[in-house]
Design a protein around this motif. Structure first.
Motif, PDB file in Angstrom:
ATOM      1  N   VAL A 143     -25.646  40.117   9.439  1.00 59.37           N
ATOM      2  CA  VAL A 143     -26.464  40.297   8.234  1.00 59.37           C
ATOM      3  C   VAL A 143     -26.666  41.782   7.976  1.00 59.37           C
ATOM      4  CG1 VAL A 143     -28.741  39.944   7.194  1.00 59.37           C
ATOM      5  CG2 VAL A 143     -27.667  38.091   8.481  1.00 59.37           C
ATOM      6  N   HIS A 144     -27.086  42.490   9.020  1.00 60.55           N
ATOM      7  CA  HIS A 144     -27.374  43.926   8.941  1.00 60.55           C
ATOM      8  C   HIS A 144     -26.137  44.698   8.495  1.00 60.55           C
ATOM      9  CE1 HIS A 144     -28.780  47.872  10.688  1.00 60.55           C
ATOM     10  NE2 HIS A 144     -29.899  47.431  10.183  1.00 60.55           N
ATOM     11  N   ARG A 145     -25.015  44.415   9.141  1.00 52.52           N
ATOM     12  CA  ARG A 145     -23.779  45.148   8.832  1.00 52.52           C
ATOM     13  C   ARG A 145     -23.251  44.808   7.436  1.00 52.52           C
ATOM     14  NH1 ARG A 145     -20.212  48.454  10.654  1.00 52.52           N
ATOM     15  NH2 ARG A 145     -18.021  48.287  10.098  1.00 52.52           N
ATOM     16  N   SER A 146     -23.329  43.537   7.047  1.00 50.18           N
ATOM     17  CA  SER A 146     -22.831  43.126   5.726  1.00 50.18           C
ATOM     18  C   SER A 146     -23.584  43.842   4.612  1.00 50.18           C
ATOM     19  CB  SER A 146     -22.956  41.610   5.555  1.00 50.18           C
ATOM     20  OG  SER A 146     -22.091  40.938   6.453  1.00 50.18           O
ATOM     21  N   LEU A 147     -24.893  43.983   4.766  1.00 51.31           N
ATOM     22  CA  LEU A 147     -25.695  44.669   3.748  1.00 51.31           C
ATOM     23  C   LEU A 147     -25.358  46.158   3.702  1.00 51.31           C
ATOM     24  CD1 LEU A 147     -29.056  42.805   4.381  1.00 51.31           C
ATOM     25  CD2 LEU A 147     -27.698  42.701   2.280  1.00 51.31           C
ATOM     26  N   LYS A 148     -25.083  46.752   4.846  1.00 49.49           N
ATOM     27  CA  LYS A 148     -24.698  48.175   4.877  1.00 49.49           C
ATOM     28  C   LYS A 148     -23.304  48.377   4.279  1.00 49.49           C
ATOM     29  CE  LYS A 148     -25.422  49.075   9.271  1.00 49.49           C
ATOM     30  NZ  LYS A 148     -25.502  49.928  10.479  1.00 49.49           N
ATOM     31  N   ILE A 149     -22.402  47.406   4.511  1.00 44.00           N
ATOM     32  CA  ILE A 149     -21.061  47.478   3.904  1.00 44.00           C
ATOM     33  C   ILE A 149     -21.182  47.398   2.384  1.00 44.00           C
ATOM     34  CG2 ILE A 149     -18.887  46.211   3.591  1.00 44.00           C
ATOM     35  CD1 ILE A 149     -19.062  45.453   6.577  1.00 44.00           C
ATOM     36  N   ALA A 150     -22.002  46.454   1.907  1.00 47.74           N
ATOM     37  CA  ALA A 150     -22.199  46.306   0.456  1.00 47.74           C
ATOM     38  C   ALA A 150     -22.741  47.596  -0.157  1.00 47.74           C
ATOM     39  CB  ALA A 150     -23.161  45.145   0.175  1.00 47.74           C
ATOM     40  N   ALA A 151     -23.735  48.189   0.498  1.00 48.69           N
ATOM     41  CA  ALA A 151     -24.301  49.450  -0.003  1.00 48.69           C
ATOM     42  C   ALA A 151     -23.232  50.536  -0.055  1.00 48.69           C
ATOM     43  CB  ALA A 151     -25.462  49.891   0.888  1.00 48.69           C
ATOM     44  N   GLY A 152     -22.360  50.557   0.959  1.00 45.16           N
ATOM     45  CA  GLY A 152     -21.291  51.558   1.005  1.00 45.16           C
ATOM     46  C   GLY A 152     -20.281  51.384  -0.112  1.00 45.16           C
ATOM     47  N   ILE A 153     -19.969  50.128  -0.448  1.00 44.09           N
ATOM     48  CA  ILE A 153     -19.026  49.867  -1.548  1.00 44.09           C
ATOM     49  C   ILE A 153     -19.639  50.327  -2.870  1.00 44.09           C
ATOM     50  CG2 ILE A 153     -17.806  48.084  -2.866  1.00 44.09           C
ATOM     51  CD1 ILE A 153     -17.639  46.448  -0.246  1.00 44.09           C
ATOM     52  N   PHE A 154     -20.877  49.911  -3.130  1.00 45.16           N
ATOM     53  CA  PHE A 154     -21.555  50.333  -4.370  1.00 45.16           C
ATOM     54  C   PHE A 154     -21.591  51.859  -4.483  1.00 45.16           C
ATOM     55  CE2 PHE A 154     -24.013  46.139  -4.085  1.00 45.16           C
ATOM     56  CZ  PHE A 154     -23.344  45.562  -5.151  1.00 45.16           C
ATOM     57  N   LYS A 155     -21.917  52.514  -3.380  1.00 45.76           N
ATOM     58  CA  LYS A 155     -22.038  53.980  -3.371  1.00 45.76           C
ATOM     59  C   LYS A 155     -20.686  54.639  -3.671  1.00 45.76           C
ATOM     60  CE  LYS A 155     -24.128  57.610  -0.471  1.00 45.76           C
ATOM     61  NZ  LYS A 155     -23.077  58.570  -0.176  1.00 45.76           N
ATOM     62  N   HIS A 156     -19.626  54.122  -3.048  1.00 43.63           N
ATOM     63  CA  HIS A 156     -18.286  54.682  -3.254  1.00 43.63           C
ATOM     64  C   HIS A 156     -17.827  54.515  -4.704  1.00 43.63           C
ATOM     65  CE1 HIS A 156     -14.317  56.070  -2.184  1.00 43.63           C
ATOM     66  NE2 HIS A 156     -13.765  54.955  -2.639  1.00 43.63           N
ATOM     67  N   LEU A 157     -18.110  53.350  -5.289  1.00 38.05           N
ATOM     68  CA  LEU A 157     -17.739  53.121  -6.686  1.00 38.05           C
ATOM     69  C   LEU A 157     -18.449  54.112  -7.599  1.00 38.05           C
ATOM     70  CD1 LEU A 157     -17.822  49.206  -6.923  1.00 38.05           C
ATOM     71  CD2 LEU A 157     -15.835  50.684  -6.616  1.00 38.05           C
ATOM     72  N   LYS A 158     -19.734  54.292  -7.364  1.00 33.45           N
ATOM     73  CA  LYS A 158     -20.529  55.186  -8.211  1.00 33.45           C
ATOM     74  C   LYS A 158     -20.035  56.627  -8.124  1.00 33.45           C
ATOM     75  CE  LYS A 158     -25.008  57.305  -8.753  1.00 33.45           C
ATOM     76  NZ  LYS A 158     -26.229  57.735  -8.061  1.00 33.45           N
ATOM     77  N   GLU A 159     -19.741  57.079  -6.913  1.00 29.76           N
ATOM     78  CA  GLU A 159     -19.416  58.488  -6.705  1.00 29.76           C
ATOM     79  C   GLU A 159     -17.962  58.829  -7.019  1.00 29.76           C
ATOM     80  OE1 GLU A 159     -22.728  59.234  -3.151  1.00 29.76           O
ATOM     81  OE2 GLU A 159     -20.589  59.205  -2.665  1.00 29.76           O
ATOM     82  N   SER A 160     -17.042  57.884  -6.740  1.00 31.13           N
ATOM     83  CA  SER A 160     -15.619  58.244  -6.769  1.00 31.13           C
ATOM     84  C   SER A 160     -14.771  57.561  -7.832  1.00 31.13           C
ATOM     85  CB  SER A 160     -14.998  57.950  -5.388  1.00 31.13           C
ATOM     86  OG  SER A 160     -15.683  58.663  -4.373  1.00 31.13           O
ATOM     87  N   HIS A 161     -15.190  56.436  -8.371  1.00 35.80           N
ATOM     88  CA  HIS A 161     -14.279  55.688  -9.245  1.00 35.80           C
ATOM     89  C   HIS A 161     -14.827  55.393 -10.637  1.00 35.80           C
ATOM     90  CE1 HIS A 161     -11.293  55.145  -6.082  1.00 35.80           C
ATOM     91  NE2 HIS A 161     -12.327  55.014  -5.277  1.00 35.80           N
TER      92      HIS A 161
END
Length: 411
Positions: A143-161
């Motif tokens: 649960v903990h890791r999945s939520l951190k992965i999701a946050a990382g994807i959202f962050k990468h989309l916002k910053e880079s794509h």
């Protein structure tokens, strides 16, 4: 652990055939198109497949995104974009704005929209696990890791794509900064809920638990503030969730801060802290009712009947009664009129997004394969564009029945 998280619906998309008859002039080029169609279809199926796990999701996303990169990146590693970037039109709905789709003839739009859905899938996977009655330690870590992965994807989309989109994002749409920021912060806050549950289970210092709860409440408040300028018709239900979680974790913070004060023989201040905890809990309870009555996209639930909610209510009541008894027998301290100021900073357990990168270009993309796409042979009426009446059907998300003690439905 048994948590409850609000979830918005997945984004829906129009079918994409990747049939470029006449344009793809060799078997290798046609194969890439077929692989794109099949891997996209498979990925969309996995979003609503209850048997899907993070490993299956990663394999499916890596395959599709590595193939899609051929429509975006140059093969020589230069900054020049692929000649195929604008060959296909893509249509996607939004998580908050229902079945009103956006369409762009841009492979980057497809990349960020599909990846957005992948991040949402990780949050929904975490939600299903977190709602179980007897969650194991390994499942809690998932649960903990999945939520951190999701946050990382959202962050990468916002910053880079998202900044690379040809057409700027419309206000209030999923890819707009306010929505993306809210999703990032919400994921961090929910992951910290798992940390708090673990700290309570292991009977960590009440001061640490209070600090983590205070930081988590601030996360939820910040996520709500990012949505404050959006149309309440779309964002109202989500904001009720963020508000009630803010109050809930403020109640947690004051409850455990009260325990810390009591341990330091500050019984009067402890009572006042617990009284403030009661106030925030009552606010959260009222917001739970408002959440259930608010129309809008997202899960249907009665959070005040959920185990995680009921347990805190009992804890506050019992701790306050204990403080009042001890003050009446031992301390005889005056209860301050003002609630103690929470200036708590957690040194451990704060959540950061897991860094995310898209996979490298698929090996099937060679200079010869790319050269085999002859754009001069595209039909004049451009059949790749969607027809005006082309419908975008919602993804049929499975209904997860509530656990018998949860009082909640999670999707």
């Amino acid at each position: 652990m048994t948590h409850w998280f609000h979830r918005n619906p997945l984004k829906a998309t129009a079918p994409v055939s990747f049939n470029f008859y006449g344009v793809a002039t060799t078997p290798a080029a046609t194969k890439v198109c077929n692989d794109l169609r099949l891997s996209r279809t498979r990925l969309l199926e996995l979003f609503t497949d209850l048997s899907c796990n993070p490993e299956m999701m990663k394999n499916a996303t890596d395959l599709y995104f590595s193939l899609l990169q051929g429509f975006i990146l140059s093969l020589d590693g230069s900054s020049q974009e692929s000649k195929l970037r604008c060959i296909q039109n893509f249509k996607w709905t939004d998580t908050l704005q229902g079945q009103v789709p956006s369409a762009q003839q841009d492979a980057v739009f497809e990349l960020v929209s599909m990846a957005f859905n992948v991040a949402l899938w990780y949050t929904k996977y975490a939600s299903r696990l977190a709602g179980k009655e007897d969650i194991t330690e390994d499942e809690a870590k998932d649960v903990h890791r999945s939520l951190k992965i999701a946050a990382g994807i959202f962050k990468h989309l916002k910053e880079s794509h998202i900044p690379k989109l040809i057409t700027p994002v419309e206000k209030g749409r999923d890819l707009e900064a306010r929505l993306i920021d809210s999703y990032i912060i919400q994921c961090q806050a929910e992951a910290q809920e798992v940390t708090i549950a673990r700290a309570i289970e292991l009977k960590h210092n009440p001061g640490l638990i209070a600090a983590l709860a205070y930081e988590t409440a601030n996360f939820y408040q910040k996520a709500d503030q990012t949505l404050s300028s959006l149309d309440p018709t779309y964002a109202g239900k989500c904001r009720k969730y963020l508000n009630l979680k803010t109050c809930f974790y403020m109640a947690y913070a004051y409850c455990y801060h009260g325990q810390t004060l009591l341990a330091s023989d500050k019984c009067g201040e402890a009572i006042r802290s617990l009284q403030e905890s009661e106030k925030f809990f009552a606010k959260a309870e009222a917001l739970c009712k408002e959440y259930g009555e608010t129309k809008g996209p997202g899960t249907t639930a009665k959070p005040s009947g959920h185990l995680f909610f009921r347990k805190l209510g009992s804890l506050i009541k019992n701790t306050l009664e204990k403080c009042q008894r001890e003050n009446g027998f031992i301390y005889f301290q005056k209860v301050p009129a003002e609630a103690p100021q929470l200036e708590l900073k957690a040194n451990y357990g704060l959540v950061e997004p897991v860094p995310f990168e898209f996979p490298a270009l698929n090996a099937h993309w060679t200079p010869e394969t790319l050269a085999a796409f002859d754009l001069t042979k595209r039909p004049k009426d451009d059949s790749a564009k969607p027809k005006p009446d082309e419908e975008v059907k919602s993804l049929k998300e499975p209904d997860i029945k509530p656990q018998k003690d949860s009082g909640c439905q999670i999707s």
